[in-house]
Motif scaffolding. Structure first.
Motif, short mmCIF file in Angstrom:
data_model
loop_
_atom_site.label_atom_id
_atom_site.label_comp_id
_atom_site.label_asym_id
_atom_site.label_seq_id
_atom_site.Cartn_x
_atom_site.Cartn_y
_atom_site.Cartn_z
N SER A 236 -15.53 11.56 -39.69
CA SER A 236 -15.17 10.63 -38.51
C SER A 236 -14.12 11.23 -37.67
O SER A 236 -14.07 11.05 -36.78
CB SER A 236 -14.65 9.40 -39.18
N TRP A 237 -13.42 11.86 -38.53
CA TRP A 237 -11.99 12.51 -37.94
C TRP A 237 -12.54 13.58 -37.02
O TRP A 237 -12.01 13.90 -35.72
CB TRP A 237 -11.04 12.99 -38.84
N LEU A 379 -18.34 4.53 -38.91
CA LEU A 379 -16.99 4.94 -38.79
C LEU A 379 -17.03 5.98 -37.83
O LEU A 379 -16.00 5.96 -37.21
CB LEU A 379 -16.40 5.61 -39.98
N ASN A 380 -17.98 6.88 -37.76
CA ASN A 380 -17.89 7.76 -36.44
C ASN A 380 -17.69 7.21 -35.36
O ASN A 380 -17.11 7.64 -34.55
CB ASN A 380 -19.29 8.55 -36.59
N ALA A 381 -18.64 6.21 -35.06
CA ALA A 381 -18.59 5.68 -33.64
C ALA A 381 -17.33 4.84 -33.46
O ALA A 381 -16.78 5.10 -32.28
CB ALA A 381 -19.67 4.42 -33.75
N ALA A 382 -16.70 4.18 -34.54
CA ALA A 382 -15.35 3.73 -34.39
C ALA A 382 -14.38 4.76 -33.95
O ALA A 382 -13.66 4.40 -32.99
CB ALA A 382 -15.05 2.94 -35.66
N PHE A 383 -14.30 5.82 -34.54
CA PHE A 383 -13.43 6.83 -34.53
C PHE A 383 -13.51 7.45 -32.85
O PHE A 383 -12.58 7.94 -32.20
CB PHE A 383 -13.43 7.94 -35.38
N MET A 384 -14.89 7.49 -32.36
CA MET A 384 -14.98 8.19 -31.10
C MET A 384 -14.58 7.06 -30.18
O MET A 384 -13.90 7.39 -28.96
CB MET A 384 -16.49 8.32 -30.92
N VAL A 385 -14.69 5.76 -30.41
CA VAL A 385 -14.12 4.71 -29.24
C VAL A 385 -12.74 4.75 -29.32
O VAL A 385 -12.02 4.84 -28.26
CB VAL A 385 -14.72 3.33 -29.78
N VAL A 386 -12.17 5.04 -30.53
CA VAL A 386 -10.61 5.02 -30.61
C VAL A 386 -10.06 6.53 -30.05
O VAL A 386 -9.14 6.32 -29.17
CB VAL A 386 -10.10 5.07 -32.13
N ALA A 387 -10.91 7.28 -30.03
CA ALA A 387 -10.41 8.64 -29.34
C ALA A 387 -10.54 8.47 -27.81
O ALA A 387 -9.64 8.73 -27.05
CB ALA A 387 -11.48 9.67 -29.69
#
Length: 627
Positions: A236-237, A379-387
């Motif tokens: 995810s990171w 989690l991947n999608a969440a991390f991309m939104v945070v990015a």
């Protein structure tokens, strides 16, 4: 590398590879065609600003990963996977036909609905995509298979992005795009028909259609195995890191390099090619098994080359300056450093991501592997939104694009250090990998004799201070080494041995209590199904010959009868870490870099036949004349 590409000739891999490649290609043809269309012709469809529409498109495509991933994971575990893939490809055909209608009717609502449904179809395909590989590939093929999938995916993204933009810009561009997306969807379905059967992992599963509760349940499955969960966080990171860079390429190309849209294409191309190269190199660097030691290596490169990209970037161009053509940009030597940095970031990204996917596939419980991958996708999608949120906030606060790259590089270093302190196994494997690939050139024969599961004792001749590290590098399974307490406490190797859960031992004359504790711990480890390795000589050879094996192995087997695998190290005598000519580690590079060494494993012996004398004879046969 040749073994890796052999998979492309086999039915258990090639149809699946083509299916996922064509799917990623098709997604990006439509997605980029829509983005280009709305960027340059938004007034035909709406009064909304193009920038708003582009961000709306990104949000609509990623939204289904939050809404439907939990359900998709359950479906992938419950049903046979090849049939499920064919179903998702039929859905893709339907969605692309809707996209054709949307283009023909010039309906913005239908275009955006098609994009949302594409995201939903990709969400359904995601858990199957990674969960099917362990069912069709052997463990020693997982790295190569994942490498091909990752490199193929990024190449498909690149080609699809270029093709979508080019086609929609042509006269009757939407007609060309419509024909392409339907043709690609049909080709994807045809290729999916060749995928072999992959039985359901949990056919008795009752599907929970509540996305909220099931999302939390999937995340709980993911957290159930610590190393798997941290691998998921690591993946995810990576998507966070990648999202920051990819989203800033247009602004970087325009405002920093002073280029036009062709410069954006160049940045995307070199980044994607780098990831493809890094992914494919993973198979060679990991010698066929899942080498998580490449993950710290990859994260190190991600930070170092992002820092160099920040350092090498020119000053921002003056607003209003005409965009320079690509040929003019490439004529400037400084820009080649930027290109090299992006290629290197991609390569090290491949080193980072491929072993993590393989680790998740190999260590996840098969009964809910798809749901773990669904949790990973959430989690991947969440991390991309945070990015995206972080990038927007930092740019709004006054940072420029190059400063955003610097912040991401520093964050990557902090996150990497944090993860490796939580799971020292990653750092341990990196140190072992570094030793074997920087000092020696290791060849392994007979590794199939080391059991994939269950307890066993490995016995080996003792040639140098790094024997345990060499054996550790060659084994697909963790090994607990029994070693003299003085070697265990060596300053440079103490971390490796401690984190590898080595068992220190002393002779009865030195410390009888320590000796008894060691034998008790060996018995507990074998009863738990672990691998134990011992050096029965009891000391490192001083003349290169094999000393008589001590009777400790007999005591171990009397208490816990398990198979014994003989090993022989060849070529280490005379190296920097051996005792040839007296004091070890006193003459650096005594045999130069990349000196050839071998580890040879023989067929296991039953406990009853594994006497010290028999084992010594077998190890001597395996070693032969090469010390």
């Amino acid at each position: 590398m040749s073994q890796q590409f052999e998979l492309m000739k086999q039915r258990r891999f090639l149809p699946f590879f083509l299916t996922q490649f064509l799917g990623a290609f098709n997604d990006n043809v439509y997605k980029n065609a829509l983005v280009v269309l709305l960027t340059f012709q938004a007034a035909r469809y709406t009064t909304l600003a193009p920038g708003v529409l582009v961000n709306l498109c990104a949000g609509l495509f990623i939204l289904p990963f939050f809404l439907f991933s939990a359900t998709a994971g359950q479906i992938a575990d419950k049903y046979e996977k090849s049939r499920l893939i064919r179903f998702t490809k039929l859905l893709e055909i339907g969605v692309m036909l809707l996209g054709c209608i949307a283009f023909a009717a010039e309906s913005l609502v239908l275009m955006l609905a098609t994009l949302f449904l594409m995201g939903a179809q990709s969400t359904l395909f995601g858990p199957v995509k990674y969960a099917i590989l362990p069912q069709h590939l052997r463990e020693n093929e997982l790295v190569g298979g994942n490498a091909l999938v990752e490199s193929g995916t990024f190449v498909a993204i690149l080609i699809g992005t270029l093709a979508g933009g080019v086609m929609v810009s042509m006269p009757d561009g939407t007609l060309w795009v419509s024909a392409a997306i339907v043709t690609l969807a049909l080709a994807g379905y045809l290729s999916s028909r060749g995928i072999p059967t992959a039985p359901a992992a949990a056919p008795e599963l009752r599907i929970n259609w509540n996305p909220v509760t099931e999302t939390w349940r999937n995340l709980a499955f993911t957290r159930g195995n610590r190393s798997v969960f941290l691998a998921v966080l690591g993946i995810s990171w990576f998507w966070f890191y990648g999202a920051v860079f990819l989203s800033q390429f247009p602004a970087y190309a325009k405002d920093v390099l002073g280029g036009d849209e062709h410069a954006v294409v160049l940045l995307l191309a070199v980044f994607s090619v780098g990831i493809g190269i890094g992914s494919l190199l993973c198979e060679r660097l990991s010698t066929g098994h899942i080498e998580i030691g490449l993950v710290p290596f990859g994260s190190l490169g991600l930070s170092l080359f992002a820092l160099d990209l920040w350092w090498a970037s020119p000053a921002a161009v003056v607003p209003g300056t005409p965009a320079a053509p690509l040929s003019a940009l490439l004529a400037q030597p400084a820009n080649w450093r930027v290109v090299a940095d992006l290629v290197a970031i991609g390569i090290f990204g491949g080193f980072y991501i491929v072993p993590l996917y393989a680790l998740i596939q190999s260590r996840s419980e098969p009964g809910h592997r798809s749901r773990i991958i669904a949790g990973n996708n959430i989690l991947n999608a969440a991390f991309m939104v945070v990015a995206a949120g972080m990038g927007a906030a930092l740019l709004a606060a006054g940072l420029d694009v190059t400063a955003l790259f610097l912040v991401t590089a520093l964050l990557n270093a902090v996150v990497a250090i944090y993860i490796y302190t939580l799971v020292p196994e990653f750092l341990l494997r990196f140190l072992v990998w570094l030793l074997v690939h920087s000092v020696y050139r290791l060849q392994v024969r007979g590794v199939q004799h080391i059991p994939e599961q269950g307890a066993a004792v490995l016995v080996c001749n003792h040639v140098s201070f790094v024997d345990a590290l060499v054996i550790m590098a060659a084994s697909r399974r963790p090994i607990r080494f029994v070693m003299h307490h003085q070697i265990f406490r060596l300053p440079l190797l103490r971390f490796v041995f401690r984190e590898g859960r080595a068992i220190p031992i002393a002779s009865a004359r030195e410390d009888p209590a320590m000796m008894e504790r060691a034998f008790d711990e060996i018995a507990r480890a074998l009863e738990a199904g672990e691998l134990i390795a011992i050096f029965p000589e009891g000391h490192i050879t001083e003349d290169g010959d094999i000393s008589p094996f001590r009777p400790g192995i007999r005591r171990i087997l009397e208490r816990t009868p398990v198979p014994v695998v003989p090993l022989a190290l060849r070529g280490l005598w005379g190296s920097f870490f051996s005792r040839k000519d007296g004091r070890p580690m006193s003459r650096p590079l005594r045999r130069g870099l990349f000196s050839r060494i071998e580890l040879v494993a023989g067929e296991p012996l039953a406990a009853a036949a594994a006497s010290p004398e028999a084992l010594q004879g077998r190890v001597a046969e395996l070693r032969a004349d090469w010390r």
